[in-house]
Design an enzyme around this catalytic site. Sequence first.
Site, PDB file in Angstrom:
ATOM      1  N   ASP A 190       0.871  -1.179   0.000  1.00  0.00           N
ATOM      2  CA  ASP A 190       0.000   0.000   0.000  1.00  0.00           C
ATOM      3  C   ASP A 190       0.907   1.227   0.000  1.00  0.00           C
ATOM      4  O   ASP A 190       1.701   1.415   0.935  1.00  0.00           O
ATOM      5  CB  ASP A 190      -0.854  -0.054   1.280  1.00  0.00           C
ATOM      6  N   VAL A 205      -6.035   4.944  -5.865  1.00  0.00           N
ATOM      7  CA  VAL A 205      -4.897   5.325  -5.028  1.00  0.00           C
ATOM      8  C   VAL A 205      -5.002   6.795  -4.597  1.00  0.00           C
ATOM      9  O   VAL A 205      -4.586   7.166  -3.495  1.00  0.00           O
ATOM     10  CB  VAL A 205      -3.566   4.992  -5.764  1.00  0.00           C
ATOM     11  N   ASP A 206      -5.591   7.626  -5.433  1.00  0.00           N
ATOM     12  CA  ASP A 206      -5.805   9.047  -5.132  1.00  0.00           C
ATOM     13  C   ASP A 206      -6.655   9.189  -3.857  1.00  0.00           C
ATOM     14  O   ASP A 206      -6.280   9.919  -2.920  1.00  0.00           O
ATOM     15  CB  ASP A 206      -6.514   9.678  -6.344  1.00  0.00           C
ATOM     16  N   THR A 236      -3.322   2.349 -14.625  1.00  0.00           N
ATOM     17  CA  THR A 236      -3.760   0.964 -14.896  1.00  0.00           C
ATOM     18  C   THR A 236      -4.984   0.540 -14.088  1.00  0.00           C
ATOM     19  O   THR A 236      -5.367  -0.623 -14.114  1.00  0.00           O
ATOM     20  CB  THR A 236      -2.614  -0.041 -14.651  1.00  0.00           C
ATOM     21  N   ILE A 284      -8.538   2.853 -12.820  1.00  0.00           N
ATOM     22  CA  ILE A 284      -9.726   3.514 -13.380  1.00  0.00           C
ATOM     23  C   ILE A 284      -9.466   3.987 -14.825  1.00  0.00           C
ATOM     24  O   ILE A 284     -10.375   3.982 -15.661  1.00  0.00           O
ATOM     25  CB  ILE A 284     -10.147   4.676 -12.450  1.00  0.00           C
ATOM     26  N   TYR A 285      -8.230   4.364 -15.139  1.00  0.00           N
ATOM     27  CA  TYR A 285      -7.905   4.859 -16.488  1.00  0.00           C
ATOM     28  C   TYR A 285      -7.621   3.745 -17.518  1.00  0.00           C
ATOM     29  O   TYR A 285      -7.321   4.040 -18.684  1.00  0.00           O
ATOM     30  CB  TYR A 285      -6.748   5.855 -16.425  1.00  0.00           C
TER      31      TYR A 285
HETATM   32  N1  AR6 Z   1      -1.383   1.609  -2.959  1.00  0.00           N
HETATM   33  C1  AR6 Z   1      -0.811   1.249  -4.143  1.00  0.00           C
HETATM   34  N2  AR6 Z   1      -1.516   1.088  -5.278  1.00  0.00           N
HETATM   35  C2  AR6 Z   1      -2.858   1.291  -5.218  1.00  0.00           C
HETATM   36  C3  AR6 Z   1      -3.528   1.658  -4.031  1.00  0.00           C
HETATM   37  C4  AR6 Z   1      -2.729   1.834  -2.854  1.00  0.00           C
HETATM   38  N3  AR6 Z   1      -3.259   2.194  -1.680  1.00  0.00           N
HETATM   39  N4  AR6 Z   1      -4.862   1.784  -4.301  1.00  0.00           N
HETATM   40  C5  AR6 Z   1      -5.017   1.475  -5.611  1.00  0.00           C
HETATM   41  N5  AR6 Z   1      -3.819   1.170  -6.169  1.00  0.00           N
HETATM   42  P1  AR6 Z   1      -6.089   4.076  -9.993  1.00  0.00           P
HETATM   43  P2  AR6 Z   1      -5.558   5.531 -12.516  1.00  0.00           P
HETATM   44  C6  AR6 Z   1      -3.481   0.779  -7.549  1.00  0.00           C
HETATM   45  O1  AR6 Z   1      -7.452   3.723 -10.449  1.00  0.00           O
HETATM   46  O2  AR6 Z   1      -5.849   4.318 -13.316  1.00  0.00           O
HETATM   47  C7  AR6 Z   1      -8.747   8.312  -9.451  1.00  0.00           C
HETATM   48  O3  AR6 Z   1     -10.125   8.479  -9.255  1.00  0.00           O
HETATM   49  C8  AR6 Z   1      -4.578   0.201  -8.410  1.00  0.00           C
HETATM   50  O4  AR6 Z   1      -4.791  -1.176  -8.096  1.00  0.00           O
HETATM   51  O5  AR6 Z   1      -5.906   4.543  -8.588  1.00  0.00           O
HETATM   52  O6  AR6 Z   1      -4.332   6.330 -12.849  1.00  0.00           O
HETATM   53  C9  AR6 Z   1      -8.051   9.592  -9.848  1.00  0.00           C
HETATM   54  O7  AR6 Z   1      -8.620  10.710  -9.209  1.00  0.00           O
HETATM   55  C10 AR6 Z   1      -3.963   0.383  -9.796  1.00  0.00           C
HETATM   56  O8  AR6 Z   1      -3.045  -0.680 -10.057  1.00  0.00           O
HETATM   57  O9  AR6 Z   1      -5.420   5.243 -10.926  1.00  0.00           O
HETATM   58  C11 AR6 Z   1      -8.276   9.616 -11.333  1.00  0.00           C
HETATM   59  O10 AR6 Z   1      -9.557  10.113 -11.643  1.00  0.00           O
HETATM   60  C12 AR6 Z   1      -3.144   1.679  -9.660  1.00  0.00           C
HETATM   61  O11 AR6 Z   1      -3.084   1.931  -8.240  1.00  0.00           O
HETATM   62  C13 AR6 Z   1      -8.193   8.167 -11.729  1.00  0.00           C
HETATM   63  O12 AR6 Z   1      -8.551   7.440 -10.549  1.00  0.00           O
HETATM   64  C14 AR6 Z   1      -3.754   2.871 -10.348  1.00  0.00           C
HETATM   65  O13 AR6 Z   1      -5.166   2.809 -10.262  1.00  0.00           O
HETATM   66  C15 AR6 Z   1      -6.797   7.754 -12.108  1.00  0.00           C
HETATM   67  O14 AR6 Z   1      -6.826   6.446 -12.601  1.00  0.00           O
END
Ligand code: AR6
Length: 182
Positions: free
Chosen positions: A16, A39-40, A130, A132-133
Amino acid sequence: MQIEINGNALKLITGDITKQETEAIVNAANGTLLGGGGVDGAIHRAAGPELLAECRQIRQEQLNGEKLPTGKAVITKGYRLPASFVIHTVGPVWSGKEGKDKLLADCYRNSLQLAAAHGIHSISFPSISTGIYRFPIDRAATVALSTIVEFLDSREFGEVVMTLFSQSDYEVYEAALKKLMD
Ligand code: AR6
């Protein structure tokens, strides 16, 4: 898995990112910088409301109220996180177009350059774009790792940690790194 590049360390771990104790962690944000899911959301929850307040200030003062463009990065403090800094970058939304690779590479390169400019020597990245995007993870892994390797090859930095949220994501990154090092 850990490798050495030009005296720097590149590590792949599962975990995490909000728990990472590197000087900086990277947030896969969106252009509004006002938080979101994935993650955001986790980073904003762990850092506390002061993070959102600083992000709002950056929107007004550095970006003149505009969104942060895809591929660019800004830095804030880490507040209640173990990391002292959060670097916020906006990954591309996958649409099946080759040009998106360059924007994803920009996220990693600009985040690393911003960290170096702030005297930061250790940084953790999530797998940008990887979730939501919807960027295909094998493709994203190759772009991410080749950009990090190129950066570390060119300068003295310290430690870069790719923090993968699942074992299956870790395995994709591990395979991509082994291929890159062949
Ligand atoms: N630690 C590490 N990795 C994580 C965690 C964590 N706590 N939580 C999720 N991931 P995403 P994106 C991973 O969707 O695709 C947001 O709403 C997750 O499993 O967080 O760049 C933003 O505001 C995945 O592998 O980011 C944007 O609107 C990775 O982090 C949008 O999502 C990225 O997934 C960005 O989408």
